[in-house]
Design a protein around this motif. Structure first.
Motif, mmCIF file in Angstrom:
data_model
loop_
_atom_site.group_PDB
_atom_site.id
_atom_site.type_symbol
_atom_site.label_atom_id
_atom_site.label_comp_id
_atom_site.label_asym_id
_atom_site.label_seq_id
_atom_site.Cartn_x
_atom_site.Cartn_y
_atom_site.Cartn_z
ATOM 1 N N TYR A 1 -1.397 5.182 -0.445
ATOM 2 C CA TYR A 1 -2.586 5.205 -1.301
ATOM 3 C C TYR A 1 -2.548 6.354 -2.314
ATOM 4 O O TYR A 1 -3.218 6.303 -3.347
ATOM 5 C CB TYR A 1 -3.859 5.304 -0.460
ATOM 6 N N ARG B 1 2.953 0.757 -5.838
ATOM 7 C CA ARG B 1 1.935 1.300 -4.936
ATOM 8 C C ARG B 1 1.321 0.190 -4.083
ATOM 9 O O ARG B 1 1.157 0.341 -2.865
ATOM 10 C CB ARG B 1 0.844 1.987 -5.755
ATOM 11 N N LYS B 2 0.991 -0.927 -4.717
ATOM 12 C CA LYS B 2 0.395 -2.043 -3.983
ATOM 13 C C LYS B 2 1.342 -2.568 -2.910
ATOM 14 O O LYS B 2 0.923 -2.843 -1.774
ATOM 15 C CB LYS B 2 0.047 -3.178 -4.960
ATOM 16 N N LYS B 3 2.621 -2.681 -3.254
ATOM 17 C CA LYS B 3 3.620 -3.153 -2.299
ATOM 18 C C LYS B 3 3.735 -2.191 -1.125
ATOM 19 O O LYS B 3 3.778 -2.615 0.050
ATOM 20 C CB LYS B 3 4.977 -3.306 -2.986
ATOM 21 N N LYS C 1 -0.498 5.650 -10.031
ATOM 22 C CA LYS C 1 -0.899 4.304 -10.461
ATOM 23 C C LYS C 1 -1.299 4.276 -11.933
ATOM 24 O O LYS C 1 -2.142 3.470 -12.343
ATOM 25 C CB LYS C 1 -2.045 3.814 -9.575
ATOM 26 N N GLN D 1 0.656 -2.461 1.172
ATOM 27 C CA GLN D 1 0.679 -3.666 1.998
ATOM 28 C C GLN D 1 1.688 -3.547 3.143
ATOM 29 O O GLN D 1 1.409 -3.940 4.281
ATOM 30 C CB GLN D 1 0.991 -4.896 1.140
ATOM 31 N N LYS E 1 1.657 0.771 -10.387
ATOM 32 C CA LYS E 1 0.614 0.047 -9.658
ATOM 33 C C LYS E 1 1.218 -0.999 -8.717
ATOM 34 O O LYS E 1 0.773 -1.159 -7.578
ATOM 35 C CB LYS E 1 -0.342 -0.637 -10.637
#
Length: 210
Positions: free
Chosen positions: A92, A105-107, A96, A110, A102
Motif C-alpha cells: 500500500y 502497486r495494485k498487483k 502511485k 492483490q 499504479k
C-alpha cells in the motif's frame, strides 16, 4: 527482529499491547491454535502408558505425533501472519504517481492480500485437524486431565473463529472472484465442522467433570 515465536511470553504480550499494528489478531489466533495442540499432546502423554488405556497405546502415540507436528506448523503461522500483514502494508506504501506505478502497486496489493488470506486459512485447517484429534481422544484419556481437554478445545474454537475473521477481512479487498468464492466456500465448511465438533467435545468434558 526476533521471531515472535521465540520471544518470552511477557515480551510478546508487551509488543501485542503496543501501538504496532502487528502482531495482531491473526498471530494470536495461530498462538491459540498452538496452545490447543500443546494441551492435546500433554493429555495424550499423561494417558499413554496407563494400564487402563493399554489397548489405546497406538492411537495415543499417533495423536501425540500428529499434535506435535501441527503444533510446529502453528508456531510458524504466528510469525507468518505478521509477515503477511507487513507485506500488505508495504504494498500500500508503493508509489502511485504514474499509471505504471499504479498498476504495479495494485498487483502487489492483490498478491499480498492473497497471502494474508491464505495464512489464517491454513491456521483454520490445522486447527480443525486438531479438533478431529480431540474427538478421537475425548473418550480415551486420563480423566484427571479433563479440564485441560476443555481448555484446549476452547483455544481451538477461538483460533478458528479468529483466523476466519482475518481471512474475511483480506478477501473482501481481493478482486479475484474465483479466489474469493473458493475460500468462502471452503472456509464455511471448515468453520461449521470445527464449531460443531468443538462444542460437542466441550459438552462431553463438562459431563465428565460434573
Amino acid at each position: 527482529m526476533m521471531r515472535l515465536s521465540e520471544m518470552k511470553i511477557n515480551e510478546f504480550l508487551e509488543l501485542l499491547a503496543s501501538k504496532a499494528p502487528a502482531p495482531g489478531g491473526g498471530s494470536v489466533s495461530a498462538l491459540f491454535g498452538a496452545a490447543g495442540a500443546a494441551l492435546l499432546s500433554m493429555v495424550a502423554e499423561l494417558t499413554v502408558g496407563k494400564e487402563n488405556f493399554k489397548e489405546k497405546e497406538i492411537v495415543l502415540k499417533e495423536i501425540i505425533n500428529e499434535s506435535k507436528r501441527l503444533l510446529h506448523i502453528l508456531e510458524e503461522k504466528v510469525d507468518e501472519d505478521t509477515e503477511a500483514f507487513n507485506k500488505v502494508s508495504e504494498a500500500y506504501k508503493m508509489p502511485k504517481e504514474k499509471e505504471e506505478q499504479k498498476l504495479e502497486r495494485k498487483k502487489a496489493i492483490q498478491e499480498a492480500l492473497k497471502i494474508a488470506a491464505e495464512v489464517p486459512f491454513s491456521v483454520i485447517e490445522a486447527c480443525v485437524d486438531l479438533i478431529r484429534l480431540y474427538e478421537r481422544i475425548v473418550d480415551n484419556f486420563n480423566k484427571n486431565a479433563a479440564s485441560d481437554i476443555g481448555v484446549g478445545i476452547l483455544c481451538l474454537k477461538a483460533a478458528i473463529l479468529g483466523a476466519w475473521l482475518n481471512v474475511r477481512i483480506n478477501i473482501c479487498s481481493i478482486e479475484d472472484p474465483d479466489f474469493v468464492r473458493k475460500y468462502n466456500e471452503k472456509g464455511d465448511l471448515l468453520l461449521k465442522e470445527g464449531i460443531r465438533l468443538s462444542e460437542k467435545i466441550y459438552d462431553k468434558v463438562c459431563g465428565i467433570i460434573g
